[in-house]
Design a protein around this motif. Structure first.
Motif, PDB file in Angstrom:
ATOM      1  N   SER A 198     -27.606 -44.776  10.034  1.00 47.56           N
ATOM      2  CA  SER A 198     -26.941 -43.850   9.567  1.00 47.56           C
ATOM      3  C   SER A 198     -27.583 -43.303   9.027  1.00 47.56           C
ATOM      4  CB  SER A 198     -26.252 -44.821   8.186  1.00 47.56           C
ATOM      5  OG  SER A 198     -26.893 -45.361   7.235  1.00 47.56           O
TER       6      SER A 198
ATOM      7  N   GLN B 263     -28.791 -43.141   5.910  1.00 47.05           N
ATOM      8  CA  GLN B 263     -29.477 -43.994   5.384  1.00 47.05           C
ATOM      9  C   GLN B 263     -30.571 -44.982   6.093  1.00 47.05           C
ATOM     10  OE1 GLN B 263     -29.847 -44.339   1.845  1.00 47.05           O
ATOM     11  NE2 GLN B 263     -28.318 -42.102   2.192  1.00 47.05           N
TER      12      GLN B 263
ATOM     13  N   ARG C 154     -27.797 -52.114   3.545  1.00 48.29           N
ATOM     14  CA  ARG C 154     -26.231 -51.925   3.519  1.00 48.29           C
ATOM     15  C   ARG C 154     -24.840 -50.966   2.728  1.00 48.29           C
ATOM     16  NH1 ARG C 154     -25.496 -57.884   5.922  1.00 48.29           N
ATOM     17  NH2 ARG C 154     -23.633 -57.510   5.128  1.00 48.29           N
ATOM     18  N   SER C 155     -25.377 -50.433   1.921  1.00 51.91           N
ATOM     19  CA  SER C 155     -24.563 -49.969   0.960  1.00 51.91           C
ATOM     20  C   SER C 155     -25.202 -48.427   0.985  1.00 51.91           C
ATOM     21  CB  SER C 155     -24.151 -50.140  -0.337  1.00 51.91           C
ATOM     22  OG  SER C 155     -25.620 -50.872  -0.867  1.00 51.91           O
ATOM     23  N   TYR C 156     -24.260 -47.680   0.451  1.00 55.08           N
ATOM     24  CA  TYR C 156     -24.892 -46.271   0.339  1.00 55.08           C
ATOM     25  C   TYR C 156     -25.014 -46.165  -1.487  1.00 55.08           C
ATOM     26  CZ  TYR C 156     -23.364 -44.398   4.608  1.00 55.08           C
ATOM     27  OH  TYR C 156     -23.287 -44.390   5.909  1.00 55.08           O
TER      28      TYR C 156
ATOM     29  N   GLN D 137     -25.123 -45.242  -5.356  1.00 52.97           N
ATOM     30  CA  GLN D 137     -23.426 -44.612  -6.162  1.00 52.97           C
ATOM     31  C   GLN D 137     -24.234 -43.238  -6.775  1.00 52.97           C
ATOM     32  OE1 GLN D 137     -20.898 -46.332  -6.441  1.00 52.97           O
ATOM     33  NE2 GLN D 137     -22.141 -48.095  -5.072  1.00 52.97           N
TER      34      GLN D 137
END
Length: 67
Positions: A43, A45, A62-64, A66
């Motif tokens: 991605s 990221q 695993r996450s973007y 905030q």
């Protein structure tokens, strides 16, 4: 700041001609892959880190973050 998408692919898995490459998706050309190729696309990221043996680690959180 723009982010490049990184991808990695492994060709001819478990065979003498096996090859693992990590590159930016803009560098990927159709002749690099065939039906025996596993392509993993990261991605915005995804990051690349050097390994001690000269190779690279590819890491995608695993996450973007905030906003």
């Amino acid at each position: 700041m723009s982010h490049r998408r990184h991808g990695s692919f492994r060709r001819t898995w478990d065979r003498p001609a096996e090859a693992l490459r990590v590159l930016d998706l803009g560098e990927l050309t159709p002749d690099m892959v065939d039906m025996r190729t596993l392509v993993i696309i990261g991605s915005s990221q995804t990051r690349r880190f050097p390994r001690g043996d000269g190779g690279e680690w590819v890491y995608t959180p695993r996450s973007y973050p905030q906003s």
